[in-house]
Scaffold this motif. Structure first.
Motif, PDB file in Angstrom:
ATOM      1  N   LEU A 158       0.678  -1.104  -0.151  1.00 61.16           N
ATOM      2  CA  LEU A 158      -0.056  -0.049  -0.039  1.00 61.16           C
ATOM      3  C   LEU A 158       0.933   1.257   0.060  1.00 61.16           C
ATOM      4  N   GLU A 159       1.996   1.278   0.835  1.00 62.18           N
ATOM      5  CA  GLU A 159       2.897   2.563   0.879  1.00 62.18           C
ATOM      6  C   GLU A 159       3.329   2.552  -0.571  1.00 62.18           C
ATOM      7  N   ASP A 160       3.904   1.567  -1.301  1.00 60.86           N
ATOM      8  CA  ASP A 160       4.403   1.756  -2.458  1.00 60.86           C
ATOM      9  C   ASP A 160       3.404   2.114  -3.441  1.00 60.86           C
ATOM     10  N   ILE A 177      -7.878   7.425   1.271  1.00 62.82           N
ATOM     11  CA  ILE A 177      -7.474   6.181   2.102  1.00 62.82           C
ATOM     12  C   ILE A 177      -6.536   6.888   3.138  1.00 62.82           C
ATOM     13  N   PHE A 178      -5.494   7.142   2.505  1.00 64.54           N
ATOM     14  CA  PHE A 178      -4.193   7.669   3.117  1.00 64.54           C
ATOM     15  C   PHE A 178      -4.158   9.078   3.910  1.00 64.54           C
ATOM     16  N   GLU A 179      -5.091  10.058   3.355  1.00 63.62           N
ATOM     17  CA  GLU A 179      -5.450  11.377   3.969  1.00 63.62           C
ATOM     18  C   GLU A 179      -6.147  10.971   5.099  1.00 63.62           C
ATOM     19  N   GLU A 180      -7.222   9.959   5.371  1.00 63.36           N
ATOM     20  CA  GLU A 180      -8.214   9.867   6.310  1.00 63.36           C
ATOM     21  C   GLU A 180      -7.797   8.798   7.077  1.00 63.36           C
ATOM     22  N   GLY A 181      -6.691   7.877   6.876  1.00 67.52           N
ATOM     23  CA  GLY A 181      -6.282   6.862   7.728  1.00 67.52           C
ATOM     24  C   GLY A 181      -6.688   5.395   7.063  1.00 67.52           C
ATOM     25  N   CYS A 182      -5.449   4.746   6.693  1.00 60.40           N
ATOM     26  CA  CYS A 182      -5.693   3.590   6.450  1.00 60.40           C
ATOM     27  C   CYS A 182      -6.544   2.300   7.278  1.00 60.40           C
ATOM     28  N   ARG A 183      -6.086   2.482   8.761  1.00 58.42           N
ATOM     29  CA  ARG A 183      -7.014   1.838   9.792  1.00 58.42           C
ATOM     30  C   ARG A 183      -8.375   2.012   9.670  1.00 58.42           C
ATOM     31  N   LYS A 184      -8.912   3.251   9.237  1.00 58.81           N
ATOM     32  CA  LYS A 184     -10.241   3.583   9.208  1.00 58.81           C
ATOM     33  C   LYS A 184     -10.919   2.838   8.141  1.00 58.81           C
ATOM     34  N   TYR A 185     -10.148   2.410   7.037  1.00 64.32           N
ATOM     35  CA  TYR A 185     -10.908   1.961   5.945  1.00 64.32           C
ATOM     36  C   TYR A 185     -10.467   0.361   5.750  1.00 64.32           C
TER      37      TYR A 185
END
Length: 173
Positions: free
Chosen positions: A138-140, A163-171
């Motif tokens: 995901l980071e790549d 997803i990255f602005e709001e947080g991967c864990r959230k989604y």
């Protein structure tokens, strides 16, 4: 036989069915379902769209991506998963991305799902849909979307940024 897909207004209200080709004019809005499929290591399956695709040929997109026919977003993603990668996993609705400019474009509803190593080994992409599929960190993917945005479909770029602005864990994690 002409494939019919859902036409919607600027607020995603269903207006009726139109032949797929009508949407190529850019004068109508349709619906699409997208899937972020993760493996046990939290890598995402990406597909590189086939060169014969009308919308965004040869670009990377979600694990599964399909236009909504006379069905719900949920039924569409279940159908498309089987058609495009040959497997079925439970999914969870994440969010909707409006890719609408001047009354044309699409509403993209993004889902997430997870597969086991065994299920991942059963994935077979449809060559009419994708040249190939591959698992990416995901980071790549986040970095690649920023560095070379033209290699990715607009809806994938928008989804990954969200997803990255709001947080991967959230989604998805």
């Amino acid at each position: 036989m002409t494939e019919m897909i859902s036409e919607v207004d600027r607020d995603d209200n269903f207006l009726g069915l139109r032949p797929r080709e009508d949407f190529y004019s850019g004068n109508y809005i349709h619906r699409a379902s997208q899937l972020i499929l993760l493996d046990p290591e939290n890598r995402m399956l990406l597909q590189k769209r086939a060169p014969g695709k009308y919308w965004y040929p040869n670009r990377y997109t979600y694990s599964v991506s399909g236009t909504v026919a006379d069905e719900s977003y949920e039924i569409c993603i279940a159908r498309e998963m089987l058609e495009e990668i040959g497997i079925s996993v439970p999914v969870r609705k994440l969010f909707k991305i409006p890719c609408i400019l001047e009354n044309k474009g699409a509403y993209h509803t993004v889902f997430s799902g997870r597969c086991s190593e065994e299920m991942a080994s059963l994935i077979r992409h449809d060559p009419e849909e994708a040249v190939f599929v591959e698992w990416v960190e995901l980071e790549d993917l986040r970095r690649a979307v920023k560095i070379e945005p033209g290699n990715y479909t607009p809806s994938l770029r928008a989804g990954i940024i969200k997803i990255f602005e709001e947080g991967c864990r959230k989604y998805i994690l």
